[in-house]
Scaffold this motif. Structure first.
Motif, short mmCIF file in Angstrom:
data_model
loop_
_atom_site.label_atom_id
_atom_site.label_comp_id
_atom_site.label_asym_id
_atom_site.label_seq_id
_atom_site.Cartn_x
_atom_site.Cartn_y
_atom_site.Cartn_z
N UNK A 1 26.60 11.08 -31.18
CA UNK A 1 27.63 11.67 -32.04
C UNK A 1 27.53 11.20 -33.49
N UNK A 2 27.56 9.87 -33.69
CA UNK A 2 27.64 9.32 -35.03
C UNK A 2 26.36 9.61 -35.83
N UNK A 3 25.19 9.34 -35.23
CA UNK A 3 23.95 9.47 -36.00
C UNK A 3 23.36 10.88 -35.94
N UNK A 4 23.29 11.48 -34.75
CA UNK A 4 22.65 12.79 -34.64
C UNK A 4 23.58 13.94 -35.04
N UNK A 5 24.82 13.94 -34.51
CA UNK A 5 25.73 15.05 -34.80
C UNK A 5 26.38 14.92 -36.17
N UNK A 6 26.99 13.78 -36.47
CA UNK A 6 27.68 13.58 -37.74
C UNK A 6 26.74 13.13 -38.86
N UNK A 7 25.52 12.80 -38.51
CA UNK A 7 24.51 12.38 -39.51
C UNK A 7 25.05 11.26 -40.40
N UNK A 8 25.48 10.19 -39.73
CA UNK A 8 26.07 9.06 -40.47
C UNK A 8 25.04 8.29 -41.29
N UNK A 9 23.78 8.61 -41.13
CA UNK A 9 22.74 7.95 -41.92
C UNK A 9 22.57 8.60 -43.29
N UNK A 10 23.39 9.63 -43.58
CA UNK A 10 23.28 10.32 -44.86
C UNK A 10 24.46 9.99 -45.76
N UNK A 11 24.23 10.03 -47.06
CA UNK A 11 25.34 10.07 -48.01
C UNK A 11 25.67 11.54 -48.23
N UNK B 1 34.73 29.47 -51.87
CA UNK B 1 33.45 28.78 -51.65
C UNK B 1 33.72 27.32 -51.30
N UNK B 2 33.10 26.85 -50.24
CA UNK B 2 33.18 25.44 -49.87
C UNK B 2 31.79 24.98 -49.43
N UNK B 3 31.56 23.67 -49.49
CA UNK B 3 30.24 23.17 -49.13
C UNK B 3 30.24 21.70 -48.81
N UNK B 4 29.19 21.29 -48.13
CA UNK B 4 29.00 19.89 -47.75
C UNK B 4 27.50 19.66 -47.60
N UNK B 5 26.97 18.75 -48.40
CA UNK B 5 25.54 18.46 -48.35
C UNK B 5 25.32 16.99 -48.02
N UNK B 6 24.27 16.72 -47.25
CA UNK B 6 23.96 15.35 -46.88
C UNK B 6 22.48 15.05 -47.05
N UNK B 7 22.19 13.78 -47.39
CA UNK B 7 20.81 13.34 -47.56
C UNK B 7 20.71 11.87 -47.17
N UNK B 8 19.55 11.49 -46.59
CA UNK B 8 19.37 10.13 -46.09
C UNK B 8 19.64 9.10 -47.18
N UNK B 9 20.40 8.04 -46.77
CA UNK B 9 20.71 6.95 -47.69
C UNK B 9 20.73 5.66 -46.87
N UNK B 10 20.07 4.63 -47.35
CA UNK B 10 19.95 3.38 -46.61
C UNK B 10 21.29 2.68 -46.42
#
Length: 361
Positions: free
Chosen positions: A42-52, A286-295
């Motif tokens: 859930x946290x890492x794969x679905x919610x992508x908690x590794x991204x900012x 218009x709404x949006x949400x973008x994510x990208x890997x962040x340490x």
């Protein structure tokens, strides 16, 4: 008081007690497995908690309406039916003091006089266009509206990642634009929307909506995973009625507005046609949400995951101390109080490396 002071200046250290029990061992591993599965799935794969993430989307929208209709035996185009909104109010009075001169009225500027309106009421006299509006004329919707089309051009930007894109995908060509209409199966990225289809997707009836008017929302959602290729960041369209509560109101149901068209006779007299329009208004949201890997968020959530695994130990301790047989024996092994006098000497065995305490009397 002395007891409180001595209790405060104490030190607790972890003591490991190995409990050979199938029951508590299975519970411990199952709880740990559930926690690990939750964080990984859930946290890492679905919610992508590794991204900012960036939700402060910047957007611009341009629209064009196309279509021709016939109303009162006259052909109408976009110059006739695409119009800004206006509003009005009415002033009922009893004395002149209630009519402040120069104040805007329902159909003009108040003169400051309270005059007889009918056999019952008085109204504030106005200086304005005559005759005043007649609001009892029955109107018939223009049926061609259902086949009108709305062209939407949307550009978005996620400032955190300096990422920009529009709803015109690279695969869209000029020939495709001239022939396509949006649908949820074959043309999901076509920027041209048929009015009848939009109303149907919003689960509304065109005839009912056209009689009293209404506000339809066209929502464009940009949910982008910027760790993937640019092809995966595409708009998703959805539709809803924004003024749904007005359907239940007896006063001012639906959506309408007034506008005027002005003319001048040969002798120089100005006159106008005042139109009250029951309209279908389209709001583009218009709404949006973008994510990208962040340490940084990756490390924070990994620490949270490793810490949460310890919840299994806490749960097992609660079960051991309160519900299983031999709880008293476990308590005695786990919690042991030791008092060191000034004569106690801490020694280290040279061969084993273990610490031992020798007591002297």
């Amino acid at each position: 008081m002395w007891s409180c002071i001595t209790d405060f200046f104490t030190y607790e250290t972890t003591k490991s007690v190995v409990v050979k029990s199938w029951t508590i061992g299975i519970i411990n591993r199952v709880v740990q497995l559930l926690i690990i599965t939750y964080f990984v799935g859930w946290v890492f794969l679905h919610e992508k908690a590794y991204q900012s993430r960036d939700t402060a989307i910047e957007s611009s929208v341009m629209t064009k309406v196309k279509g021709f209709g016939i109303y009162n035996d006259r052909v109408m185009d976009v110059a006739d039916y695409v119009t800004p909104t206006q509003s009005e109010s009415k002033h009922i009075c009893k004395t002149d003091s209630e009519c402040k001169a120069g104040k805007p009225g329902s159909n003009g500027i108040l003169t400051g006089k309270c005059v007889q309106w009918n056999s019952v009421n008085k109204t504030c006299e106005i200086q304005g266009w005559c005759p005043a509006e007649v609001d009892t004329i029955k109107t018939t919707p223009m049926p061609e509206v259902e086949n009108f089309t709305i062209f939407i051009k949307n550009s978005i930007r996620f400032p955190t990642f300096k990422y920009t894109k529009g709803n015109f995908l690279p695969t869209i060509t000029e020939k495709y634009i001239q022939s396509c209409n949006y649908d949820t199966e074959n043309n999901t990225y076509c920027p041209i929307f048929r009015v009848g289809d939009v109303i149907r997707y919003a689960q509304q009836n065109f005839t009912t909506l056209a009689n009293k008017g209404g506000v339809i929302g066209i929502k464009i959602g940009w949910m982008c995973d910027l760790d993937k290729s640019d092809d995966h960041c595409n708009p998703e369209y959805s539709f809803t009625r924004l003024d749904a509560m007005s359907q239940k109101n007896a006063v001012s149901p639906g959506y309408n507005f007034r506008f005027a068209k002005y003319y001048k006779t040969e002798n120089g007299t100005d006159y106008r046609t005042l139109i009250k329009a029951y309209a279908i208004r389209f709001d583009v949201l218009v709404n949006g949400n973008a994510g990208k890997f962040d340490m940084i968020p990756t490390l924070i959530n990994m620490v949270a995951a490793f810490t949460s695994v310890g919840v299994g130990t806490v749960l097992c301790d609660i079960i051991l101390l309160n519900f299983l047989k031999g709880a008293e024996q476990y308590k005695a092994k786990k919690f042991e109080e030791l008092s060191l006098r000034t004569t106690d000497i801490l020694m280290k065995s040279s061969d084993s490396g273990a610490f031992s305490i020798e007591h002297y009397t």
